[in-house]
Motif scaffolding. Structure first.
Motif, PDB file in Angstrom:
ATOM      1  N   LEU A 128       0.770  -1.217   0.029  1.00 35.85           N
ATOM      2  CA  LEU A 128      -0.036   0.083   0.124  1.00 35.85           C
ATOM      3  C   LEU A 128       0.777   1.397  -0.204  1.00 35.85           C
ATOM      4  CD1 LEU A 128      -2.811  -1.217   2.538  1.00 35.85           C
ATOM      5  CD2 LEU A 128      -3.046  -0.786  -0.066  1.00 35.85           C
ATOM      6  N   ALA A 129       1.997   1.215   0.757  1.00 40.42           N
ATOM      7  CA  ALA A 129       3.054   2.245   0.667  1.00 40.42           C
ATOM      8  C   ALA A 129       3.385   2.669  -0.622  1.00 40.42           C
ATOM      9  CB  ALA A 129       4.089   2.219   1.857  1.00 40.42           C
ATOM     10  N   THR A 130       3.649   1.622  -1.370  1.00 40.90           N
ATOM     11  CA  THR A 130       4.137   1.632  -2.665  1.00 40.90           C
ATOM     12  C   THR A 130       3.167   2.359  -3.748  1.00 40.90           C
ATOM     13  OG1 THR A 130       5.641  -0.061  -2.541  1.00 40.90           O
ATOM     14  CG2 THR A 130       5.165   0.426  -4.721  1.00 40.90           C
ATOM     15  N   THR A 131       1.757   1.664  -3.417  1.00 44.24           N
ATOM     16  CA  THR A 131       0.938   2.406  -4.099  1.00 44.24           C
ATOM     17  C   THR A 131       0.581   4.068  -3.876  1.00 44.24           C
ATOM     18  OG1 THR A 131      -0.391   0.570  -3.944  1.00 44.24           O
ATOM     19  CG2 THR A 131      -1.780   2.287  -4.441  1.00 44.24           C
ATOM     20  N   VAL A 132       0.897   4.308  -2.626  1.00 46.83           N
ATOM     21  CA  VAL A 132       0.799   5.792  -2.495  1.00 46.83           C
ATOM     22  C   VAL A 132       1.927   6.575  -3.139  1.00 46.83           C
ATOM     23  CG1 VAL A 132       1.311   7.713  -0.483  1.00 46.83           C
ATOM     24  CG2 VAL A 132      -0.315   5.539   0.117  1.00 46.83           C
ATOM     25  N   ALA A 133       3.315   5.978  -3.313  1.00 49.08           N
ATOM     26  CA  ALA A 133       4.151   6.635  -4.237  1.00 49.08           C
ATOM     27  C   ALA A 133       3.984   6.478  -5.408  1.00 49.08           C
ATOM     28  CB  ALA A 133       5.403   5.988  -3.624  1.00 49.08           C
ATOM     29  N   GLN A 134       3.164   5.685  -5.916  1.00 54.39           N
ATOM     30  CA  GLN A 134       3.013   5.693  -7.308  1.00 54.39           C
ATOM     31  C   GLN A 134       1.820   6.707  -7.600  1.00 54.39           C
ATOM     32  OE1 GLN A 134       1.540   1.903  -8.787  1.00 54.39           O
ATOM     33  NE2 GLN A 134       1.374   2.684 -10.915  1.00 54.39           N
ATOM     34  N   ILE A 135       0.686   7.184  -6.490  1.00 49.01           N
ATOM     35  CA  ILE A 135      -0.013   8.057  -6.798  1.00 49.01           C
ATOM     36  C   ILE A 135       0.472   9.297  -6.546  1.00 49.01           C
ATOM     37  CG2 ILE A 135      -2.367   8.650  -5.951  1.00 49.01           C
ATOM     38  CD1 ILE A 135      -2.741   5.824  -5.357  1.00 49.01           C
ATOM     39  N   ALA A 136       1.099   9.681  -5.521  1.00 49.38           N
ATOM     40  CA  ALA A 136       1.410  11.008  -5.034  1.00 49.38           C
ATOM     41  C   ALA A 136       2.720  11.238  -4.672  1.00 49.38           C
ATOM     42  CB  ALA A 136       0.459  11.438  -3.883  1.00 49.38           C
ATOM     43  N   GLY A 137       3.776  10.234  -4.932  1.00 53.63           N
ATOM     44  CA  GLY A 137       5.212  10.351  -4.464  1.00 53.63           C
ATOM     45  C   GLY A 137       5.248  10.287  -2.856  1.00 53.63           C
ATOM     46  N   GLY A 138       5.977  11.244  -2.361  1.00 60.63           N
ATOM     47  CA  GLY A 138       5.905  11.321  -0.906  1.00 60.63           C
ATOM     48  C   GLY A 138       7.167  10.560  -0.289  1.00 60.63           C
ATOM     49  N   GLN A 139       7.030  10.432   0.987  1.00 62.10           N
ATOM     50  CA  GLN A 139       8.166   9.607   1.587  1.00 62.10           C
ATOM     51  C   GLN A 139       7.456   8.760   2.749  1.00 62.10           C
ATOM     52  OE1 GLN A 139      10.280  12.531   3.827  1.00 62.10           O
ATOM     53  NE2 GLN A 139      12.004  11.038   4.375  1.00 62.10           N
ATOM     54  N   THR A 140       8.200   7.626   3.295  1.00 61.82           N
ATOM     55  CA  THR A 140       7.785   6.623   4.349  1.00 61.82           C
ATOM     56  C   THR A 140       8.903   6.661   5.112  1.00 61.82           C
ATOM     57  OG1 THR A 140       6.412   5.314   2.605  1.00 61.82           O
ATOM     58  CG2 THR A 140       6.951   4.337   4.743  1.00 61.82           C
ATOM     59  N   ILE A 141       8.437   7.069   6.624  1.00 60.70           N
ATOM     60  CA  ILE A 141       9.343   6.855   7.618  1.00 60.70           C
ATOM     61  C   ILE A 141       8.977   5.663   8.493  1.00 60.70           C
ATOM     62  CG2 ILE A 141      10.151   8.092   9.959  1.00 60.70           C
ATOM     63  CD1 ILE A 141       9.522  10.617   8.158  1.00 60.70           C
TER      64      ILE A 141
END
Length: 469
Positions: free
Chosen positions: A213-226
């Motif tokens: 799901l975190a990869t899906t967020v990146a694909q949709i809107a970029g961003g960063q995961t901590i």
């Protein structure tokens, strides 16, 4: 007697460890094709021997206390996961823009016989033919026909861009809904993972789902995961948290639904605060929706059609008004623009026949065609409609080529990152089959040890004093 019975426990622990290895291998094989699944392994450690104490304890060496399954490890790599997310965000952004620009280039039909440049060339040529055949209805009819074709082609091109803009606008709404849905799921998984881990359960499959799901967020809107120490993650977009532990911050799209309107992503809790996305498909689509003054390529395309229509009408009318029709009428416009409509949609041909076309100068006589000749040369020069259109088409071609190259490189980086991740986390069926054989052999050996100790105990308990009779 105690050490003999402890041998049974050592064998039992060996059976347990081997059985666990078999079960984990089976879990890996079952999920070999499951998207986002990360292979697992049992982490084993040997138990130390129990020291002997007391007056009569014999200082004899003793074996260890068997094996313990400490945990079931998830063989992922947070750095490889981060590279996949970064590459996905980049490919999502450049891939969407490249596809949109390819669609726009297809609509322009440039260069080609069906493009607006070719239609303009035919229009100016028709005026040249009229100059060579002044007063001829057939030549005048060709001029009107070519003008009508141009007006229709400009309007059709504008509508095509408008439809593409509206399609992107609808896609933005869908992507935003998906982003909110995925964000909520990550927040729920954060809470479940923390609770399950605290209760001593395995969270590997939950972590896999959350990572996907975190990869899906990146694909949709970029961003960063901590990653947090408690096992949860924070997901940031535009530098601010979409997800923090079990908490989720909703986003929304605001702005009009008409070509040229300003459209932006913002936090539901903070109206008016735009979120500057640094990648992803949603970031690319919002970039495409920007007004022309802000670099929105679709709005710029619509503006180019409007500019061509406005310039064409103004330049042709300015010269046409100075001429006279075969019946002596002067001051006539050749084109008109509908008030209140976009120029590209409101360009109309006023002339309906040879008597509506001022091909000659005032007082020049029936055979004079100097005005038609002047109009035929309006396609050249820096301020001409042809030049405006050529400049725009060239600019789109340059941007599209650069974006295609970026998309190709981003796709390659994304594939490399994914392959590197799978090399670490993916299931290798040959390796799992070997693990099954090793675990099966260990299980059989542990069972044989247990059987041997059981037979020894049977002899000791039931046959003591009877042996040797």
């Amino acid at each position: 007697m105690g050490s003999t019975f402890s041998g049974l426990n050592v064998a039992y622990l060996g059976l347990t460890a081997a059985r666990m290895g078999l079960e984990i291998a089976g879990q890996n094989i079952s999920n070999a094709k499951t998207p986002g699944y990360t292979r697992q392994r049992a982490e084993l450690s040997s138990n130390p021997s129990v020291g002997r104490a007391g007056m009569f304890a014999q200082p004899l060496p003793t074996p260890g206390g068997g094996v313990t399954v400490d945990s079931i490890s998830r063989l992922g790599n947070i750095h490889a996961d981060a590279r996949v997310r970064t590459a996905s965000a980049s490919y999502g952004f450049h891939g969407v823009r490249a596809e949109a620009l390819r669609t726009l280039e297809t609509r322009l039909n440039e260069p080609g016989e069906n493009g607006l440049s070719a239609a303009l060339d035919k229009f100016w040529s028709s005026w040249s033919d009229l100059a060579n055949n002044p007063g001829k209805p057939a030549a005048a009819g060709v001029v009107i026909e070519q003008a009508t074709v141009i007006a229709s082609q400009i309007a059709e091109g504008y509508r095509g861009v408008d439809q593409q803009w509206s399609s992107v606008r609808a896609t933005v709404n869908t992507a935003t809904d998906e982003l909110n849905n995925v964000g909520r799921q990550i927040a729920e998984l954060n809470d479940l993972i923390r609770y399950t881990a605290a209760a001593g359960g395995s969270v590997n499959e939950l972590v896999d789902k959350r990572a996907l799901l975190a990869t899906t967020v990146a694909q949709i809107a970029g961003g960063q995961t901590i990653n947090r120490e408690d096992g949860s993650i924070d997901v940031l977009i535009g530098g601010n948290p979409l997800v923090t532990g079990p908490d989720f911050n909703e986003v929304r799209i605001v702005g009009g639904t008409t070509l040229g309107d300003n459209v932006q992503l913002e936090w539901t809790k903070h109206p008016g605060l735009a979120i500057p996305l640094d990648g992803g498909e949603l970031g690319a689509n919002l970039n495409l929706l920007l007004p022309a003054a802000s670099g929105g390529v679709l709005a710029q395309a619509a503006q180019a059609f409007n500019d061509v229509a406005t310039t064409l009408a103004a330049t042709v009318n300015a010269v046409h008004q100075t001429g006279a029709t075969p019946t002596g009428t002067t001051g006539l416009d050749f084109f008109s623009l509908t008030t209140g409509a976009a120029p590209a949609l409101g360009l109309n041909v006023i002339a309906t026949g040879v008597n509506d076309i001022a091909a000659g100068k005032v007082g020049g006589g029936a055979l004079d065609s100097s005005i038609a000749d002047k109009i035929s040369q309006l396609g050249t020069g820096p301020g001409s409609a042809d030049n405006i259109w050529a400049t725009f088409v060239t600019g789109v071609g340059v941007i599209a080529q650069a974006e295609n190259q970026q998309a190709t490189l981003a796709e390659l980086a994304s594939n490399n990152a994914f392959n590197a991740q799978q090399a670490q986390a993916g299931v290798d069926l040959d390796e799992e089959n070997l693990q099954i054989v090793e675990s099966q052999t260990a299980y059989q050996a542990a069972a044989r040890v247990m059987t041997a100790i059981d037979e020894m105990l049977d002899t000791l308990i039931n046959k003591t004093g009877l042996v040797g009779r």
